[in-house]
Design an enzyme around this catalytic site. Sequence first.
Site, PDB file in Angstrom:
ATOM      1  N   LYS A 156      12.378  -4.576  10.952  1.00 27.79           N
ATOM      2  CA  LYS A 156      11.689  -5.830  10.574  1.00 27.79           C
ATOM      3  C   LYS A 156      12.604  -6.801   9.848  1.00 27.79           C
ATOM      4  O   LYS A 156      12.505  -8.005  10.012  1.00 27.79           O
ATOM      5  CB  LYS A 156      10.461  -5.526   9.723  1.00 27.79           C
ATOM      6  CG  LYS A 156      10.763  -4.891   8.390  1.00 27.79           C
ATOM      7  CD  LYS A 156       9.940  -3.681   8.118  1.00 27.79           C
ATOM      8  CE  LYS A 156      10.489  -2.493   8.837  1.00 27.79           C
ATOM      9  NZ  LYS A 156       9.868  -1.242   8.613  1.00 27.79           N
ATOM     10  N   GLU A 200       7.045  -3.525  18.163  1.00 21.48           N
ATOM     11  CA  GLU A 200       5.734  -3.145  17.621  1.00 21.48           C
ATOM     12  C   GLU A 200       5.859  -2.317  16.338  1.00 21.48           C
ATOM     13  O   GLU A 200       5.060  -2.461  15.411  1.00 21.48           O
ATOM     14  CB  GLU A 200       4.977  -2.334  18.691  1.00 21.48           C
ATOM     15  CG  GLU A 200       3.560  -1.971  18.337  1.00 21.48           C
ATOM     16  CD  GLU A 200       2.670  -3.204  18.180  1.00 21.48           C
ATOM     17  OE1 GLU A 200       2.413  -3.888  19.180  1.00 21.48           O
ATOM     18  OE2 GLU A 200       2.231  -3.471  17.034  1.00 21.48           O
ATOM     19  N   VAL A 236       6.074  -3.740  12.288  1.00 21.20           N
ATOM     20  CA  VAL A 236       4.971  -4.126  11.383  1.00 21.20           C
ATOM     21  C   VAL A 236       3.841  -3.110  11.511  1.00 21.20           C
ATOM     22  O   VAL A 236       3.319  -2.880  12.613  1.00 21.20           O
ATOM     23  CB  VAL A 236       4.404  -5.524  11.721  1.00 21.20           C
ATOM     24  CG1 VAL A 236       3.319  -5.918  10.715  1.00 21.20           C
ATOM     25  CG2 VAL A 236       5.487  -6.577  11.757  1.00 21.20           C
ATOM     26  N   GLY A 260       3.625   0.171  11.319  1.00 20.20           N
ATOM     27  CA  GLY A 260       3.806   1.487  11.953  1.00 20.20           C
ATOM     28  C   GLY A 260       2.972   1.650  13.199  1.00 20.20           C
ATOM     29  O   GLY A 260       3.161   0.946  14.198  1.00 20.20           O
ATOM     30  N   ILE A 273      -0.054   0.856  13.775  1.00 22.83           N
ATOM     31  CA  ILE A 273      -1.107  -0.157  14.017  1.00 22.83           C
ATOM     32  C   ILE A 273      -0.614  -1.125  15.109  1.00 22.83           C
ATOM     33  O   ILE A 273       0.441  -1.731  14.960  1.00 22.83           O
ATOM     34  CB  ILE A 273      -1.420  -0.962  12.736  1.00 22.83           C
ATOM     35  CG1 ILE A 273      -1.852  -0.021  11.611  1.00 22.83           C
ATOM     36  CG2 ILE A 273      -2.483  -2.018  13.000  1.00 22.83           C
ATOM     37  CD1 ILE A 273      -2.068  -0.725  10.275  1.00 22.83           C
ATOM     38  N   GLY A 291       7.996  11.220  -1.492  1.00 21.94           N
ATOM     39  CA  GLY A 291       8.729  10.651  -0.353  1.00 21.94           C
ATOM     40  C   GLY A 291       8.125   9.352   0.171  1.00 21.94           C
ATOM     41  O   GLY A 291       8.534   8.855   1.217  1.00 21.94           O
ATOM     42  N   LYS A 337       7.466  -8.683   7.265  1.00 24.62           N
ATOM     43  CA  LYS A 337       6.393  -8.370   8.223  1.00 24.62           C
ATOM     44  C   LYS A 337       5.481  -9.581   8.436  1.00 24.62           C
ATOM     45  O   LYS A 337       5.127  -9.904   9.568  1.00 24.62           O
ATOM     46  CB  LYS A 337       5.613  -7.151   7.729  1.00 24.62           C
ATOM     47  CG  LYS A 337       6.457  -5.873   7.798  1.00 24.62           C
ATOM     48  CD  LYS A 337       5.803  -4.718   7.063  1.00 24.62           C
ATOM     49  CE  LYS A 337       6.630  -3.446   7.197  1.00 24.62           C
ATOM     50  NZ  LYS A 337       6.200  -2.376   6.290  1.00 24.62           N
ATOM     51  N   GLY A 340       5.966   6.478   8.310  1.00 21.40           N
ATOM     52  CA  GLY A 340       6.004   7.899   8.639  1.00 21.40           C
ATOM     53  C   GLY A 340       6.658   8.119   9.988  1.00 21.40           C
ATOM     54  O   GLY A 340       6.644   7.248  10.860  1.00 21.40           O
TER      55      GLY A 340
HETATM   56  N1  HSE Z   1       8.633   0.975   3.612  1.00 21.96           N
HETATM   57  C1  HSE Z   1       7.461   0.608   4.359  1.00 21.96           C
HETATM   58  C2  HSE Z   1       6.223   0.927   3.550  1.00 21.96           C
HETATM   59  C3  HSE Z   1       7.337   1.322   5.651  1.00 21.96           C
HETATM   60  O1  HSE Z   1       6.295   1.425   2.437  1.00 21.96           O
HETATM   61  O2  HSE Z   1       5.153   0.631   4.057  1.00 21.96           O
HETATM   62  C4  HSE Z   1       8.279   0.829   6.687  1.00 21.96           C
HETATM   63  O3  HSE Z   1       7.951  -0.468   7.074  1.00 21.96           O
END
Ligand code: HSE
Length: 436
Positions: free
Chosen positions: A106, A130, A133, A135, A137, A188, A206, A303
Site C-alpha cells: 500500500k 486488492e 487495503v 487484507g 476484505i 504479534g 489505504k 494476517g
Molecule cells: N499493519 C496493518 C494493520 C496490516 O495493522 O492493520 C497490514 O496492512
Amino acid sequence: MPKTITVGLIGFGTIGTGVVKTLQMNGELITKRLGAEIRLKKIADLDIETDRGVKVDPSILTTNAEEILNDPEIDVIIELMGGYHPAREFILKGIENGKSIVTANKALMAKHGEEIFEAAEAKGVSIGFEASVGGAIPVIRTIKEDFAANEILSIFGIVNGTANYILSKMSDQGEDFQDALKEAQRLGFAEADPTFDIEGHDSAHKIALLATLAFGTRVPIDDVYMEGISKITQDDIHFAKQFGYRIKLLAIAKQCGDSLDIRVHPTMISVDNPISNINGATNAIEILGNAMETSMLVGEGAGSLPTASAVVGDVIEISRNILTGGQNRVPARSFLKENIRTMPIKPMEEIESEYYLRFYVVDRPGVLSKISGILGNNNISIGSVIQKEQKENSGVPLVITTHTAMERNIRNALAEIDKLDIIKKETFYLRLEKEG
Ligand code: HSE
C-alpha cells in the site's frame, strides 16, 4: 489457450508464506474454477534458509529477483517484499518485461501508484492490489465493479488492525495505551517499531488508494492529514463511553463539492453507528453511494492467510483475463485514465465537525466561564460539559463537547485557552462522527 499460468513470487515473508500455503491447500479447487493450473515457478528472497513451516522444492528458491523478472515463462509476478525500493524498480521492470503484477504494498501504491498504473496501461498488463487495503476484505474490487453504478459520496474505514486492537483493549479492559501496545506487540499484532500503524501512516496510504478508486482523483499522499492514537488516555475512553461514543482510528474520505475531504485521526463515533462496534484487529469499511446507500464491509485486515487470500484472488482474476484475452477489462484505477482528475484537498482548518475537548484545569471558581468565554468568542457553541473528580497534581479533567464548529476556530480557541494559567497541560481534542 494456455493451461498453465506461471507465477513468480518476490518476498517470502509472512504473506508470501501464506500465498504458498494457499496455493498448496486450494490449488485443485482453483484449477476447477480457473480451468488452468497456477504454477509457482520461482520464489525470490534474500533469506532462503529459514524454515517457514511450508514445504517448497529448494530448487525454486533464489536470492536473485532478476531470475523472476527476466523469466519469459512467468506471466504474473507477486511482489510481497514491501517498502519503496527496490519494490518499485522490480515492479516497473516486471511490467516492462510484459508481466502482470500483484502486490500488497500500500505504501508503494499510494506514493508511486500513478507511475505504476500508467506503465501497466501502456504495456497492456494488469495490476492487482486488492491485498493492499483491508487484507481479505474485497473492497477494491467491490468499489471498481459492484459499486460502479454509484457516485460514491464517502468512505469511513477502520483500516488498521493494530490501532483498532489497541483501542479495543483500552476500552474493554481499561488498559493504558502503553500497556495495550505492549500486549499487541507480544501477540504479534504490532511491529517492534509500531509508528507506521499507530500514528496513522498505514491508514493514510489505504484511504488514499480507496479515494482514488472511489472519486477518480489523484491523492498526493503527503497531503493527507494524519493523527495517531498515542495521546488517547483512559480519561478519554471513559468520557467517550459516558457520551455514548467509542474512539476509533478512522480513515475518512468524503466528496465535498469539488474538493476532497480526506484525513486519518482518532474519532469519537456514536455507539449507534455499527462501525463503532468493530473491535480487535478486525477492519471495517463503510461506503456511501448515491444509489446503493450505505454498505459496510467487515473482515480480517491482516494476517498471513487472509492477506494471501486477496493476493491469490488477484492472481486468479488476472489469470482469467489472460486466458480469455480480457486484460484490463476493468480499469485498474476504476476510472479511465483520461477521466482521472486532481481534486483539491480540503484544508484541515476548513473542516467542520462536532468536537470533544479535554482540558486539565485547576479546580477554582471562574475557570469554566473563562474557557466558555473564549469558545464563544471563537464562534464555538457548547453541547455539554462534564467535570471529573480531583486528580493528584495533574488538575481536574474538564470535558466539553461542542456543536458543529470549524476546525480553525477550535485551534484558535485552544491556542488561546492553553496560555491561561488555569490550564495544567496541553488540551487534547477529538472530532465526533454521529453517522457515516
Ligand atoms: N499493519 C496493518 C494493520 C496490516 O495493522 O492493520 C497490514 O496492512
